[in-house]
Write an enzyme that holds these catalytic residues in place. Structure first.
Site, PDB file in Angstrom:
ATOM      1  N   SER A 183       3.576  67.282  33.164  1.00 17.71           N
ATOM      2  CA  SER A 183       2.340  67.872  33.676  1.00 17.71           C
ATOM      3  C   SER A 183       2.029  67.325  35.054  1.00 17.71           C
ATOM      4  O   SER A 183       2.467  66.231  35.428  1.00 17.71           O
ATOM      5  CB  SER A 183       1.172  67.556  32.737  1.00 17.71           C
ATOM      6  N   ASP A 184       1.254  68.087  35.823  1.00 15.47           N
ATOM      7  CA  ASP A 184       0.614  67.492  36.981  1.00 15.47           C
ATOM      8  C   ASP A 184      -0.374  66.460  36.460  1.00 15.47           C
ATOM      9  O   ASP A 184      -0.748  66.463  35.286  1.00 15.47           O
ATOM     10  CB  ASP A 184      -0.075  68.569  37.822  1.00 15.47           C
ATOM     11  N   TRP A 185      -0.802  65.569  37.336  1.00 16.56           N
ATOM     12  CA  TRP A 185      -1.582  64.401  36.901  1.00 16.56           C
ATOM     13  C   TRP A 185      -2.938  64.831  36.350  1.00 16.56           C
ATOM     14  O   TRP A 185      -3.817  65.271  37.070  1.00 16.56           O
ATOM     15  CB  TRP A 185      -1.731  63.439  38.066  1.00 16.56           C
TER      16      TRP A 185
END
Length: 821
Positions: A227-229
């Protein structure tokens, strides 16, 4: 020490269910979880894509090499150069103990106002895919995983954590998925990052269609999806959709995953599969065999001459010469030059957000020209300001961590008046963080000084015991720090000459948001520009033989988390260009931005260079181009519109189309972005896609096809001779566009399907061969769910920009061809 690589299948089966789940979220912001019982090491990731920051904060941290940003590399149109950059970045990653680089960014330029415009390569999917493929191949050849991002539909920053990008199927397939497809099939990346946003109503991180059906099943992707952060929004649902790794850690979204897996065999199977992907990424990066020290303390900030040379060469090759009336450039080696403007004495080398880093150096245009010409030949004046925020201080700062009773429980020494917290001293809890920051303000002269604060959290500033700024009692959410922070709050105070004690008090503020929390504070401080600064710049420009006006933006304007402000240059920069030009007709404008801007002075200015943010050697690269040591090798990877209304996402009522409303942004323009839109709308760009001049001239001739008719499944080669017809060595880009003469569905007037970067000495020639396959001829038919190339006539257009295509060849496809994705 070398450790034998275990058999992954056996190792996976040795893991308990709890241990498998522990691998599916980070241990912290930059590391995966280690399992010492089975000698499974932690794997460290680092932000990119224009450098390797390591595991520190966005500011400060271990120094590293800053490479040209994405749009600068995109301007090179040089596949082999991107491969070199990837190889060099792998070495930088090893210095930081990282096995994974969060790069490259390959979203397209849908709108001129995308905040991360600077970070991507191009508006065209084919150009983007070719460059990104080489970057990934180079990076992974050094044993470091690429993480191709942001998959998918992240073409703006507005409400990116929740908005739904509503994309028609043809546009999704032909434009936005296409570069990812090319990279997956041709470079086999080991990791991909899902975007924050939804696509057509479903979060990408929870979309089985995008992550499993398209990415894995159709394209054959066999790596890890992270995932993106903070971009994981569910536990078992995201895992079953195909999202392997939640970042950062510790887990927020998957805290109940063990219970889900114990009660649901399908979720348990998904846990097993995803844990295997984490193990495979550890293996591919050779981290089992060569475990890395993943601590910040072990990071190396080594500078290498060959890296500096590569960055300098790449920066020059990405610089685009857009105008050169009467051959004003290159400048004579003995010229006297006035270097003017807000970007003259500041090295604007990178954009903002997660792409920023602590560069080894930031060479300004002034430094570069003085090094090349000698200090006595170069004068300087700032003229005006273009800062979005007041500048930070390079000063020592003491952090005092306070307990509940207000007593100091820990101290820390840092440098710089911007502080971000990704890790805390031992004994300090994030839940009760309360910090007092002490530093000294130096006022060289008595007078008024500007001060400012913005913060992701509550903050206030006192100077000499008097409160100057209250960003605490009335804190308001703004656009800084990825939308976690406030807007900048300013104040002005008279300070006597000498040193003054400043104290910032900071405490986190809980912000209801779908992504991870963030704590940071930034103090700005400066003396205002003298009222005479503008006139002084004009005077100095008039006294020199040549003037180089350095205008544009900064990483504060071009940054992740907020979209671009508009297309006008900030402040008085346009007025400064016009005034300098009136004082000195031999004026060169050096423009540094992360995307297109308007240029009301364009007709009057004899020479214009688009320099972007070309990395730490910026000033040297610009001097090389200005003096003709290097040819300006760049060609625009983005259409420069003449007005904002010419942008495809800005019709008369643009809200739903850009930036979006009611949680949706509709890609109503479909296939028609960039040059495709300009062709359809009949608009004349300020500068067309693919444009750029050399210090020499080139001619294309003797174009030929390997066959004038092809059968379904066959390919065809296009050859053309390129000749340098000038008196200097130089570079050009041969560009091939294809037009479907009569298609059943609407298609763009032309589409880029081939290109080649060519460097030639004066008078020499070279034959370039480009290959077209069936996909080159095809469009996506959403009614058939298939790629279709219809029997009939095609035109092949060859030239040196999308607006200069003098050569036309005819090709016939004998029968229809189609293929399922």
């Amino acid at each position: 020490m070398t450790t034998p690589t275990p058999d992954l299948s056996t190792l996976l089966d040795q893991l308990t269910l709890d241990e498998q789940i522990s691998l599916l979220a980070g241990a912290d912001a930059w590391r995966t979880v280690a399992i010492p019982r089975l000698s499974i090491p932690a794997l460290k990731v680092s932000d990119g894509p224009a450098g390797v920051r390591g595991g520190g904060a966005l500011v400060g941290g271990t120094p590293t090499a800053a490479f040209p940003v994405g749009i600068s590399l995109g301007s090179t149109w040089n596949v082999e150069l991107l491969r070199e950059v990837g190889v060099s970045l792998a070495r930088e990653a090893h210095d930081k103990g990282a096995g994974v680089l969060l790069a490259p960014t390959i979203n397209l330029f849908r709108s001129t106002l995308n905040g991360r415009n600077f970070e991507s390569y191009a508006e065209d999917p084919f150009l983007t895919g070719k460059l990104a493929t080489a970057y990934v191949q180079g990076l992974q050849s050094g044993g470091v995983s690429a993480t191709v991002k942001h998959f998918i539909g992240n073409e703006s920053e507005y409400q990116r954590n929740s908005i739904s990008s509503d994309i028609p199927e043809r546009a999704l397939r032909e434009l936005y998925l296409r570069p990812f497809e090319m990279v997956v099939k041709d470079a086999q990346p080991w990791a991909i990052m899902s975007s924050y946003n939804k696509v057509n109503g479903t979060y990408v991180s929870e979309s089985p269609r995008l992550l499993s059906e398209i990415l894995r099943d159709e394209w054959g992707f066999d790596g890890l999806i992270m995932s993106d952060w903070g971009g994981t929004y569910s536990s078992g649902e995201s895992l079953r959709a195909g999202l392997d790794l939640e970042m950062p850690g510790p887990s927020r979204a998957r805290t109940n995953l063990l219970e889900e897996a114990q009660n649901d065999p399908i979720t348990r199977q998904a846990v097993h599969r995803a844990a295997g992907e984490v193990l495979r990424l550890i293996e591919r990066t050779e981290t089992f065999a060569h475990p890395r020290d993943v601590s910040e303390a072990a990071e190396k900030g080594e500078e290498r001459p060959d890296t500096r040379a590569l960055i300098r060469r790449a920066g020059a090759e990405g610089t685009v010469l857009l105008k050169n009336k009467d051959g004003l450039l290159p400048l004579p080696a003995c010229a006297s030059v006035a270097v003017i403007g807000p970007n003259a004495d500041t090295g604007q080398v990178m954009g903002g957000g997660s792409a920023q880093m602590s560069a080894h150096r930031k060479v300004s245009p002034l430094e570069g020209l003085r090094a090349a010409l000698g200090k006595n030949r170069v004068t300087y004046a700032q003229g005006c300001d273009n800062a979005r925020f007041l500048p930070t201080l390079d000063a020592a700062i003491e952090l005092e961590y306070l307990g509940a009773d207000g007593q100091v429980i820990a101290t820390e020494q840092r440098r710089g008046s911007e502080v971000m917290w990704f890790a805390l001293p031992k004994g300090v809890s994030a839940d009760s963080l309360h910090v007092r920051l002490n530093l000294t303000l130096s006022a060289p002269d008595a007078g008024d000084y500007d001060l400012s604060l913005y913060s992701a959290g509550l903050s206030r500033l006192s100077v000499n015991g008097e409160e100057v700024i209250d960003n605490w009692t009335n804190w308001q959410a703004g656009s800084t720090y990825f939308a976690f922070g406030s807007d900048e709050v300013r104040a002005s105070r008279f300070l006597s000459a000498g040193e003054h004690h400043a104290v910032i008090e900071f405490k986190p503020k809980e912000v209801k948001h779908s992504v991870a929390s963030f704590s940071a504070v930034r103090l700005g401080f400066r003396a205002p520009l003298p009222e005479t600064a503008f006139a002084e710049a004009v005077r100095i420009a008039g006294e020199a033989e040549y003037a180089v006006v350095c205008v544009g933006t900064t990483g504060e304007w071009e940054t992740e988390g907020v979209d671009r402000w508009g297309l006008d240059l900030p402040g008085q920069q346009n007025e400064l260009v016009s005034a300098v030009l009136a004082a000195n007709p031999r004026t060169v404008v050096l423009l540094q931005t992360g995307g297109p801007v308007l240029m009301p002075w364009l007709d009057a200015v004899p020479a214009l260079l688009q320099g972007w943010f070309p990395g730490q050697e910026a000033g040297h690269a610009f001097a090389d181009v200005l003096l003709g040591i290097a040819d300006p090798g760049g060609r625009l990877p983005q259409t420069f519109v003449a007005r904002l209304s010419d942008d495809p996402t800005h019709p008369e009522t643009p809200d739903v189309q850009y930036p979006g409303e009611n949680g949706h942004v509709e890609y109503r323009e479909g296939l028609f972005i960039g040059y495709r839109h300009a062709d359809k709308a009949g608009t004349t760009p300020l500068f067309a896609f693919g444009s750029g001049l050399s210090y020499t001239t080139f001619e294309l001739s003797d174009a030929a096809l390997s066959a004038e008719q092809v059968e379904p499944g066959e390919s065809v080669s296009v050859s053309v001779t390129v000749r340098n017809t000038g008196e200097r060595s130089g570079q050009t880009v041969v560009q091939l566009y294809l037009r479907d003469v009569a298609a059943s569905l609407e298609r763009p007037n032309k589409e880029l399907k081939g290109f080649a970067k060519v460097s030639l000495p004066a008078g020499e020639s070279q034959t370039v061969t480009l290959k077209l396959d069936m996909r080159s001829l095809a469009y996506f038919d959403d009614t058939q769910n298939a790629w279709v190339a219809e029997a009939g006539d095609f035109e092949i257009l060859l030239g040196q920009s999308s607006a200069e295509l003098p050569i036309k060849l005819k090709l016939k496809l004998s029968k229809d061809w189609s293929a399922r994705p």
